[in-house]
Design a protein around this motif. Sequence first.
Motif, short mmCIF file in Angstrom:
data_model
loop_
_atom_site.label_atom_id
_atom_site.label_comp_id
_atom_site.label_asym_id
_atom_site.label_seq_id
_atom_site.Cartn_x
_atom_site.Cartn_y
_atom_site.Cartn_z
N ALA A 132 0.79 -1.14 -0.07
CA ALA A 132 -0.06 0.00 -0.04
C ALA A 132 0.85 1.25 0.14
N LEU A 133 1.89 1.15 0.89
CA LEU A 133 2.93 2.44 0.86
C LEU A 133 3.67 2.67 -0.38
N LEU A 134 3.78 1.73 -1.27
CA LEU A 134 4.59 1.83 -2.69
C LEU A 134 3.31 2.26 -3.83
N GLN A 135 2.16 1.92 -3.41
CA GLN A 135 1.23 2.02 -4.53
C GLN A 135 0.64 3.59 -4.22
N GLU A 136 0.93 4.02 -2.94
CA GLU A 136 0.64 5.61 -2.92
C GLU A 136 1.60 6.66 -3.59
N LYS A 137 2.86 6.09 -3.81
CA LYS A 137 3.94 6.89 -4.53
C LYS A 137 3.95 6.44 -5.96
N LEU A 138 3.06 5.42 -6.57
CA LEU A 138 3.10 5.36 -7.84
C LEU A 138 2.27 6.09 -8.80
N THR A 139 2.90 6.94 -9.29
CA THR A 139 2.15 7.97 -10.38
C THR A 139 3.20 8.56 -11.37
N GLY A 140 2.95 8.32 -12.45
CA GLY A 140 3.99 9.00 -13.55
C GLY A 140 5.01 7.78 -13.92
N HIS A 141 4.83 6.89 -13.47
CA HIS A 141 5.82 5.82 -13.61
C HIS A 141 5.51 5.03 -14.84
N VAL A 142 6.72 4.09 -15.10
CA VAL A 142 6.63 3.35 -16.44
C VAL A 142 6.33 1.91 -16.03
N VAL A 143 5.43 1.24 -16.64
CA VAL A 143 5.06 -0.13 -16.37
C VAL A 143 5.71 -1.07 -17.40
N VAL A 144 6.35 -2.16 -16.97
CA VAL A 144 7.06 -3.18 -18.43
C VAL A 144 6.48 -4.31 -17.99
N ALA A 145 5.79 -5.04 -18.82
CA ALA A 145 5.12 -6.18 -18.92
C ALA A 145 6.03 -7.17 -19.66
#
Length: 336
Positions: free
Chosen positions: A121-134
Motif C-alpha cells: 500500500a505504501l508503494l502504491q501511494e507513491k506510484l504516479t507517472g511511472h513506467v510499467v514493463v510487462a
Amino acid sequence: MTAPGRRAILRQSSALPVWASILWRVVAVLGLVGIAIGVHWFDREGLRDNYDGSVSFIDVIYFTMISITTTGYGDIAPVTERARLFDALIVSPIRVFVVLLFIGTTYQFVLRRSWERWRMALLQEKLTGHVVVAGFGKTGSEAVDELIARGEDARRIVVIDPVAANIDAAQKLGCIVLQADATRDATLNDVCVPRARALIVATGRDDTSILVTLTARHLAPNLTISVIVKAEDNEFPARAAGATTVINPVSFAGLLLAGSCKGPHIADYLLDLASIGGPVALAERPVAPEEVGRPLSSITTGLGLRVYRGDGKLRFDSPEVQALQSGDMIVEVVTR
C-alpha cells in the motif's frame, strides 16, 4: 507463477544492505536493554534482594534480563552473583532465541502477509507517472536497461513477469516488481496502470501482448502503450487493441539490412539514433512558445526531421512546417 486464489505482492528491494538491516536491529535491542538497565540502576533502592539485602550492578543486570524475558522462579533461584550473571548473559539470550523461533513461525504464516500488504500500500501511494514493463525477458530487460541509461529512476519502473528468476533480476536493478499475470485487471490495477506514464509490453508472445494491451487500454484510455510483436499479421490487432506504438523487430531488422545494401554506414547511424550509447539521438518535444511562427529549420535544439500536427505528420521540407504552430510536436536529432 502465482498460485490461483493468491494475490501477488508488489515489492521493491530494500535500500539498506542485509548487514546494515541486521545491525540497526541489534543496536535497537541493545539500546532498549541499556535503557532498562539504566533505569533499574538509578532506581535500585526500589529493589530488594532476598539473598543478601544488597542490590549490586550485576543484580540489576540479572533483574532486568529476567524481567525482559518475563521469566519467574519458584523454589529454585540463582543466589550467587556468578550464577545470576551467567543466567542473565547466557541463559536469557538462549531463552529469547527460542521464543523468537515461535514468533518467527507466527510471522511467517500470519503476520508476514499483513506486513507485505502494508508495504504494498505504501508503494502504491507513491506510484504516479511511472513506467510499467510487462515482461522481463530479453527484450523487456533491454528496454529497462535503456530506460535507466537514459536517466529514468529505477524506482519509477514497475516490472510484471510470472517468472521468479526474471522478477529477481529486475529487483536487483532497483525496480518495483510484481510476479503475476499482466493480462488480468487486478494485476494492472495493483501496479496503478491508470496513473502510469507509459506501458511497455514485451511478454514474448504476440497473443499475450495483445491481450495485455487490450486490458490496459480498458483501464487507462489515455495511457501511452508500446508493444512488440513478432508476426507482421499481428501489427493490426495490436493497434486495434489500443497500442500507441507497435514495433516489429523482424521488420526493423529487415529495414537495417536493406539500408546497409545502399551504404555501409546507414545501419550504424540508425543504431546510434536508437541507443543511448550513440553520439546522436532522436528526441521528441512540444514546440516552444518562442518557436511558434518560425520555420522548423530555425530551431536551435537539434536538427528538425518531422512535425506532428493533430493527427497528421509533416516532413521537414513540407510548406506547412515553415510556420510552426502551438501544439506541434517536433521530432529532432540531438547530440548527446
